[in-house]
Design an enzyme around this catalytic site. Structure first.
Site: not given
Ligand SMILES: NC(=O)c1ccc[n+]([C@@H]2O[C@H](COP(=O)([O-])OP(=O)(O)OC[C@H]3O[C@@H](n4cnc5c(N)ncnc54)[C@H](O)[C@@H]3O)[C@@H](O)[C@H]2O)c1
Length: 317
Positions: A58, A150, A179, A194, A276
């Protein structure tokens, strides 16, 4: 380069890990596997096992800084996050613990390890609040006025990045992502539209459209996003950069594109609009073009077809 990817077992993170390994970089992954999965790293582990180390940890753990010091990454890609807007509304303290305190700890680790740079996954969809129609596609100069916990925690992380650059000379590049969609996105729970639509279409089930379906999003393909991260390791220092297509696509258009790629009519069931929810969203990627030489190149039809292939081959039907 020696790279460290937090959240490297997630949707975007694991796709980034694949790209870094393919380019010959050594990669450490830190992930608590809360929403990510080792299955996302199966190919990386079998193909490049010697260049990849996965640490199940973590980012809030007190062991994080020591681990980062031991591994001495040159570039830290920070993607681990509580990434669900609705969870942030119901559990804002948890959201802040992971996204603010967790990020701060990653920055402490980067500083102590002597890392040159942190490339951060910021959120372009929440950073700017609800821009006026004439401001879409929105540019980075738009005031940063997030409307969800967030969005606030992700904005606070950018403020800390700026602060660490000034105080400790840890360079950063913050990518304000639109997105993101693509293979490995989780269709269950709170995942992107998607992935949810693709899962339904492959099962031959109708998709649920909230409201009139004319709400728009900027859908950017994961490989294009990963390319921006790789570029952000060397360029775009000290900047927030939008990573999107600049084009609005409505939910109805998305359903149509998915039907086209699947070769079948997609049935839509309408449900009341979700409170929202943003009406319109698109990010102007011009600054990323200038500073990273980046633009998205995957069109929606191609990207959606890749997602459908992935859902079919994952055997979730
Ligand atoms: N998917 C999108 O459209 C999008 C858009 C904007 C920003 N983001 C950002 O991109 C990043 C990746 O998003 P994603 O869509 O791949 O999501 P995801 O949930 O697949 O990836 C997040 C990863 O972080 C890990 N994680 C969560 N909390 C943790 C912690 N406390 N310690 C260690 N690991 C932890 C999870 O296990 C996961 O593998 C995130 O920071 C998200 O906020 C994503």
């Amino acid at each position: 380069m020696r790279a460290l990817v937090t959240g490297g077992a997630g949707f975007i993170g694991s796709t980034l890990v694949d790209r870094l390994l393919a380019e010959g970089h050594a990669v450490d992954v830190i992930d608590d596997l809360s929403t990510g999965s080792l299955a996302n790293l199966a190919g990386a582990r079998s193909g490049h096992g010697h260049d990849l180390r996965v640490h199940q940890l973590d980012i809030r753990s007190p062991d994080l800084v020591d681990l980062m010091v031991r591994r001495r990454p040159e570039v830290v890609f920070h993607l681990a996050a509580q990434a669900d807007v609705r969870v942030s509304v119901s559990r804002p303290l948890f959201d802040a613990e992971v996204n603010v305190l967790g990020t701060l700890q990653v920055l402490e680790g980067a500083r102590a390890a002597g890392a040159a740079r942190v490339v951060f996954a910021a959120s372009g969809g929440t950073l700017y609040g609800e821009p006026a129609t004439e401001e879409i596609p929105v540019r980075e100069v738009h005031p940063h006025r997030p409307l969800s916990p967030y969005g606030v925690s992700k904005k606070a992380a950018i403020d800390y990045l700026v602060c660490y650059r000034e105080l400790h000379e840890v360079e950063f590049c913050a990518l304000a992502l639109a997105n993101v969609y693509g293979p490995r996105q989780d269709p269950h729970g709170e995942a992107g539209v998607v992935a949810i639509f693709a899962d339904r279409v492959v099962r031959g089930e109708p998709v649920t459209v909230y409201g009139d379906g004319e709400q728009t999003r900027d859908f950017v393909f994961v490989d294009d996003v990963v390319d921006a991260f790789v570029r952000g390791a060397e360029r775009g220092g000290g900047l927030v950069l939008n990573i999107g297509t600049g084009t609005e696509v409505s939910v109805n258009e998305l359903a149509g594109a998915m039907g086209g790629a699947a070769g079948a009519e997609v049935q839509a069931v309408h449900a009341p609009p979700r409170p929202g929810e943003l009406r319109r969203s698109a990010l102007d990627p011009g600054r990323a073009g200038i500073h990273l030489g980046w633009r998205s190149w995957t069109d929606l039809q191609t990207g959606v077809a890749a997602v459908l292939d992935h859902v079919r081959s994952a055997g979730s039907v």
